[in-house]
Design a protein around this motif. Structure first.
Motif, PDB file in Angstrom:
ATOM      1  N   ASN A  22       0.831  -1.207   0.000  1.00 23.04           N
ATOM      2  CA  ASN A  22       0.000   0.000   0.000  1.00 23.04           C
ATOM      3  C   ASN A  22       0.870   1.263   0.000  1.00 23.04           C
ATOM      4  O   ASN A  22       2.026   1.247   0.386  1.00 23.04           O
ATOM      5  N   ILE A  23       0.266   2.347  -0.463  1.00 20.11           N
ATOM      6  CA  ILE A  23       0.953   3.627  -0.604  1.00 20.11           C
ATOM      7  C   ILE A  23       0.180   4.668   0.191  1.00 20.11           C
ATOM      8  O   ILE A  23      -1.039   4.782   0.048  1.00 20.11           O
ATOM      9  N   ILE A  46      -4.333   2.691  -1.798  1.00 21.71           N
ATOM     10  CA  ILE A  46      -3.767   4.030  -1.736  1.00 21.71           C
ATOM     11  C   ILE A  46      -4.512   4.793  -0.637  1.00 21.71           C
ATOM     12  O   ILE A  46      -5.740   4.752  -0.569  1.00 21.71           O
ATOM     13  N   VAL A  47      -3.748   5.488   0.217  1.00 20.56           N
ATOM     14  CA  VAL A  47      -4.342   6.246   1.317  1.00 20.56           C
ATOM     15  C   VAL A  47      -3.757   7.654   1.295  1.00 20.56           C
ATOM     16  O   VAL A  47      -2.555   7.834   1.114  1.00 20.56           O
ATOM     17  N   GLY A  48      -4.625   8.642   1.453  1.00 15.24           N
ATOM     18  CA  GLY A  48      -4.176  10.024   1.547  1.00 15.24           C
ATOM     19  C   GLY A  48      -4.612  10.639   2.858  1.00 15.24           C
ATOM     20  O   GLY A  48      -5.720  10.387   3.332  1.00 15.24           O
ATOM     21  N   SER A  87       3.463   0.377   3.469  1.00 14.45           N
ATOM     22  CA  SER A  87       4.624  -0.084   2.715  1.00 14.45           C
ATOM     23  C   SER A  87       5.425   1.079   2.132  1.00 14.45           C
ATOM     24  O   SER A  87       6.646   1.106   2.194  1.00 14.45           O
ATOM     25  N   VAL A  88       4.709   2.063   1.566  1.00 12.72           N
ATOM     26  CA  VAL A  88       5.359   3.193   0.895  1.00 12.72           C
ATOM     27  C   VAL A  88       4.764   4.502   1.400  1.00 12.72           C
ATOM     28  O   VAL A  88       3.542   4.679   1.369  1.00 12.72           O
ATOM     29  N   LEU A  89       5.618   5.418   1.840  1.00 15.71           N
ATOM     30  CA  LEU A  89       5.200   6.772   2.194  1.00 15.71           C
ATOM     31  C   LEU A  89       5.617   7.707   1.071  1.00 15.71           C
ATOM     32  O   LEU A  89       6.741   7.622   0.572  1.00 15.71           O
ATOM     33  N   VAL A 115      10.285   5.376   1.237  1.00 15.83           N
ATOM     34  CA  VAL A 115       9.784   6.741   1.330  1.00 15.83           C
ATOM     35  C   VAL A 115      10.185   7.441   0.035  1.00 15.83           C
ATOM     36  O   VAL A 115      11.337   7.371  -0.379  1.00 15.83           O
ATOM     37  N   ILE A 116       9.201   8.083  -0.574  1.00 15.56           N
ATOM     38  CA  ILE A 116       9.446   8.904  -1.761  1.00 15.56           C
ATOM     39  C   ILE A 116       9.162  10.337  -1.353  1.00 15.56           C
ATOM     40  O   ILE A 116       8.059  10.643  -0.888  1.00 15.56           O
TER      41      ILE A 116
END
Length: 151
Positions: A22-23, A46-48, A87-89, A115-116
């Protein structure tokens, strides 16, 4: 402040290198990135997180209009969010906020693997990859590998 189109494209390119988890976008604003990434990766969650009401409302409206079932938007301060299963920030935050995120990653047990970050470095970490944008400021977009990727 929204990212430039060049930055969105670079961040999306880096997402391609992060596997299938997930992002989470910390400060998702008007939804420019989360909408694009949710459309590109319908199989990924995807979460914002966005605290400002109008940008959150607009992105929530767009999510519904576009039928993006893999996108969840929270009107919440991401510092209080449970990122343990992330998983990904992805972020475009000012240096003080990047310090707080770095501390959160160091102090809390989480599944964050990448992290991006657009434009601002993540203190205490070395970037795994860096894309220098061809813009006026030669803005960097960083990819950090927080934990070892399973092979």
């Amino acid at each position: 402040m929204p990212s430039s189109n060049k930055a969105y494209l670079a961040m999306m390119q880096l997402v391609d290198e992060t596997g299938t988890g997930n992002i989470v976008d910390l400060g998702s604003g008007w939804g420019n990135f989360v909408i694009r990434i949710a459309k590109k990766y319908p199989q990924r969650q995807i979460v914002g997180y966005e605290l400002s009401f109008l940008p959150w409302l607009m992105s929530t409206f767009l999510k519904k209009v576009l039928g993006l079932k893999n996108l969840t938007l929270h009107r919440q301060n991401f510092y209080q969010a449970d990122l343990s299963k992330t998983s990904v920030l992805v972020c475009y935050l000012f240096p003080e906020a990047m310090n707080k995120i770095s501390n959160k990653l160091l102090e809390e047990q989480s599944d964050v693997r990448f992290v991006i970050s657009n434009n601002f470095a993540l203190p205490a970490w070395q970037p795994f990859k860096k894309i220098q944008l061809n813009d006026f400021y030669k803005s960097p977009v960083y990819l950090y590998q927080i934990s070892k990727v399973d092979t």
